[in-house]
Design a protein around this motif. Sequence first.
Motif, PDB file in Angstrom:
ATOM      1  N   GLY A   1       1.096  -1.244  -0.111  1.00  0.00           N
ATOM      2  CA  GLY A   1       0.014   0.045  -0.154  1.00  0.00           C
ATOM      3  C   GLY A   1       0.659   1.334  -0.181  1.00  0.00           C
ATOM      4  O   GLY A   1       2.140   1.261  -0.504  1.00  0.00           O
ATOM      5  N   PRO A   2       0.243   2.314   0.363  1.00  0.00           N
ATOM      6  CA  PRO A   2       0.973   3.675   0.330  1.00  0.00           C
ATOM      7  C   PRO A   2       1.846   4.105   1.509  1.00  0.00           C
ATOM      8  O   PRO A   2       2.462   4.923   1.261  1.00  0.00           O
ATOM      9  CB  PRO A   2      -0.129   4.510   0.272  1.00  0.00           C
ATOM     10  CG  PRO A   2      -1.388   3.998   1.022  1.00  0.00           C
ATOM     11  CD  PRO A   2      -1.334   2.674   0.812  1.00  0.00           C
ATOM     12  N   ARG A   3       1.971   3.132   2.463  1.00  0.00           N
ATOM     13  CA  ARG A   3       2.570   3.664   3.712  1.00  0.00           C
ATOM     14  C   ARG A   3       2.703   2.462   4.762  1.00  0.00           C
ATOM     15  O   ARG A   3       2.069   1.376   4.633  1.00  0.00           O
ATOM     16  CB  ARG A   3       1.823   4.825   4.580  1.00  0.00           C
ATOM     17  CG  ARG A   3       0.547   4.273   5.188  1.00  0.00           C
ATOM     18  CD  ARG A   3       0.114   5.438   5.965  1.00  0.00           C
ATOM     19  NE  ARG A   3      -1.024   6.486   5.181  1.00  0.00           N
ATOM     20  CZ  ARG A   3      -0.556   7.701   5.211  1.00  0.00           C
ATOM     21  NH1 ARG A   3       0.458   7.976   6.043  1.00  0.00           N
ATOM     22  NH2 ARG A   3      -1.387   8.587   4.393  1.00  0.00           N
ATOM     23  N   ASN A   4       3.944   2.527   5.520  1.00  0.00           N
ATOM     24  CA  ASN A   4       4.038   1.458   6.400  1.00  0.00           C
ATOM     25  C   ASN A   4       3.336   1.892   7.795  1.00  0.00           C
ATOM     26  O   ASN A   4       3.169   3.054   8.252  1.00  0.00           O
ATOM     27  CB  ASN A   4       5.583   1.458   7.059  1.00  0.00           C
ATOM     28  CG  ASN A   4       6.380   0.743   5.731  1.00  0.00           C
ATOM     29  OD1 ASN A   4       5.740  -0.254   5.020  1.00  0.00           O
ATOM     30  ND2 ASN A   4       7.625   1.128   5.539  1.00  0.00           N
ATOM     31  N   LEU A   5       2.865   0.865   8.452  1.00  0.00           N
ATOM     32  CA  LEU A   5       2.061   1.038   9.810  1.00  0.00           C
ATOM     33  C   LEU A   5       2.575   0.409  10.778  1.00  0.00           C
ATOM     34  O   LEU A   5       3.219  -0.829  10.487  1.00  0.00           O
ATOM     35  CB  LEU A   5       0.500   0.637   9.652  1.00  0.00           C
ATOM     36  CG  LEU A   5      -0.066   1.375   8.281  1.00  0.00           C
ATOM     37  CD1 LEU A   5      -1.428   0.804   8.196  1.00  0.00           C
ATOM     38  CD2 LEU A   5      -0.306   2.935   8.743  1.00  0.00           C
ATOM     39  N   ALA A   6       2.852   0.855  11.970  1.00  0.00           N
ATOM     40  CA  ALA A   6       3.189   0.150  13.164  1.00  0.00           C
ATOM     41  C   ALA A   6       2.387   0.454  14.368  1.00  0.00           C
ATOM     42  O   ALA A   6       1.972   1.446  14.296  1.00  0.00           O
ATOM     43  CB  ALA A   6       4.726   0.503  13.521  1.00  0.00           C
TER      44      ALA A   6
ATOM     45  N   PRO B   1      10.929   9.688  10.078  1.00  0.00           N
ATOM     46  CA  PRO B   1      10.146   8.243   9.677  1.00  0.00           C
ATOM     47  C   PRO B   1      10.237   8.164   8.131  1.00  0.00           C
ATOM     48  O   PRO B   1      10.452   9.307   7.367  1.00  0.00           O
ATOM     49  CB  PRO B   1       8.734   8.494  10.101  1.00  0.00           C
ATOM     50  CG  PRO B   1       8.559   9.817  10.308  1.00  0.00           C
ATOM     51  CD  PRO B   1       9.828  10.590  10.345  1.00  0.00           C
ATOM     52  N   TYR B   2      10.169   6.948   7.733  1.00  0.00           N
ATOM     53  CA  TYR B   2      10.008   6.746   6.203  1.00  0.00           C
ATOM     54  C   TYR B   2       8.807   7.738   5.826  1.00  0.00           C
ATOM     55  O   TYR B   2       7.908   7.399   6.564  1.00  0.00           O
ATOM     56  CB  TYR B   2       9.940   5.456   5.816  1.00  0.00           C
ATOM     57  CG  TYR B   2      10.057   5.101   4.355  1.00  0.00           C
ATOM     58  CD1 TYR B   2      11.261   4.787   3.792  1.00  0.00           C
ATOM     59  CD2 TYR B   2       8.842   4.986   3.649  1.00  0.00           C
ATOM     60  CE1 TYR B   2      11.178   4.595   2.343  1.00  0.00           C
ATOM     61  CE2 TYR B   2       9.023   4.809   2.378  1.00  0.00           C
ATOM     62  CZ  TYR B   2      10.044   4.496   1.731  1.00  0.00           C
ATOM     63  OH  TYR B   2      10.175   4.231   0.047  1.00  0.00           O
ATOM     64  N   PRO B   3       8.872   8.283   4.686  1.00  0.00           N
ATOM     65  CA  PRO B   3       7.469   9.052   4.343  1.00  0.00           C
ATOM     66  C   PRO B   3       6.298   8.123   4.338  1.00  0.00           C
ATOM     67  O   PRO B   3       6.355   7.138   3.794  1.00  0.00           O
ATOM     68  CB  PRO B   3       8.142   9.463   2.841  1.00  0.00           C
ATOM     69  CG  PRO B   3       9.432   9.501   2.809  1.00  0.00           C
ATOM     70  CD  PRO B   3       9.957   8.229   3.620  1.00  0.00           C
ATOM     71  N   GLY B   4       5.257   8.784   4.839  1.00  0.00           N
ATOM     72  CA  GLY B   4       4.136   8.296   4.907  1.00  0.00           C
ATOM     73  C   GLY B   4       3.834   7.183   6.081  1.00  0.00           C
ATOM     74  O   GLY B   4       2.614   6.944   6.685  1.00  0.00           O
ATOM     75  N   THR B   5       4.769   6.950   6.925  1.00  0.00           N
ATOM     76  CA  THR B   5       4.797   6.128   7.865  1.00  0.00           C
ATOM     77  C   THR B   5       3.781   6.563   8.930  1.00  0.00           C
ATOM     78  O   THR B   5       4.128   7.762   9.502  1.00  0.00           O
ATOM     79  CB  THR B   5       6.187   5.633   8.717  1.00  0.00           C
ATOM     80  OG1 THR B   5       7.091   5.087   7.555  1.00  0.00           O
ATOM     81  CG2 THR B   5       6.304   4.763   9.671  1.00  0.00           C
ATOM     82  N   VAL B   6       3.174   5.916   9.938  1.00  0.00           N
ATOM     83  CA  VAL B   6       2.467   6.079  10.889  1.00  0.00           C
ATOM     84  C   VAL B   6       2.534   5.180  11.936  1.00  0.00           C
ATOM     85  O   VAL B   6       2.220   3.858  11.703  1.00  0.00           O
ATOM     86  CB  VAL B   6       0.990   6.225  10.556  1.00  0.00           C
ATOM     87  CG1 VAL B   6       0.013   6.463  11.963  1.00  0.00           C
ATOM     88  CG2 VAL B   6       0.568   7.340   9.580  1.00  0.00           C
ATOM     89  N   ILE B   7       3.068   5.565  13.121  1.00  0.00           N
ATOM     90  CA  ILE B   7       3.515   4.631  14.274  1.00  0.00           C
ATOM     91  C   ILE B   7       2.413   4.993  15.409  1.00  0.00           C
ATOM     92  O   ILE B   7       2.199   6.051  15.860  1.00  0.00           O
ATOM     93  CB  ILE B   7       4.943   4.963  14.924  1.00  0.00           C
ATOM     94  CG1 ILE B   7       5.826   4.422  13.678  1.00  0.00           C
ATOM     95  CG2 ILE B   7       5.123   3.849  15.967  1.00  0.00           C
ATOM     96  CD1 ILE B   7       7.318   5.003  14.006  1.00  0.00           C
TER      97      ILE B   7
END
Length: 281
Positions: free
Chosen positions: A114-119, A142-148
């Motif tokens: 998808g468009p982003r990594n999630l954690a 963070p890597y662009p688009g990442t949401v933690i």
Amino acid sequence: MLLGDFQKYGSAAEKLGRAIRAGMPAHAYILEGDYNVPKMAFARAAAKALVCPEMPGTGCGHCSTCRKIENGNYEDLYEVIPSDTTGKNTGIYSVKDEQIDRLIGDLMMKPAAGPRNLAIITEADSMTSRAQNHLLKTLEEPYPGTVIMLLSENRDKLLNTIQSRCVTLRLNDVDRGEDGVMQQLAGEILRDIAAGAYFYDMKKKLEDALEKRADAYAFFDAMEAALGKCLRGAGPFPPELAASCVSSVEEARRAVQGNGIYKYAAKNLLLKLEDAAERAR
């Protein structure tokens, strides 16, 4: 479950959904709530809203992306679960340093599906200081688009540097917050303060109602709800005064979470509310 299913837990779902729909989600969130609040379910609902191709901003719950997130096998979603600290079945669980190191490496990779990594880091407040400091650089760059998303019962157990780089969303305990007795008490306290009632009378009323720590949490939730009504012009405090008092309720809650004496924290809150009202007159 989708974000809309969590509106009963307070304003967190609405705030997060609005940010996602505006294309401006934060790169890191602390999802704070008591042990019995479904923080993991909320985090997965947030993940759906962030990457669902059918209904961005809310999630559809039916597409392959939403189904994979619900089942815990979406390629770009990394979930960190605490493990036994000793490996001897002691029942003591925490997030290990190597788990965070592995997560940091995973989040540096380009998203696969998808468009982003999630954690999602569950029980994030069990991380060691070393693990938190290692995670800090990822929070900063963070890597662009990442949401933690860091799930926590008490964010004050996280380093201040971690807290300052995250947006905190509080999930209220719906069972406590909607307790009729506490809702009535919170409303009475605000009306008494607005009317200039004697502090001793209000203190006694409060102490009689708080028999255990859970009662204090219920009262704090109910007080936040009562102040929320004031913010909408439907309570004894003017909106400006109510807005200035919300932080005092959170301070009282955190005092109890930090093993403070719950009756003292509630009494101190009462003093702060009374002082704020007096200064506003």
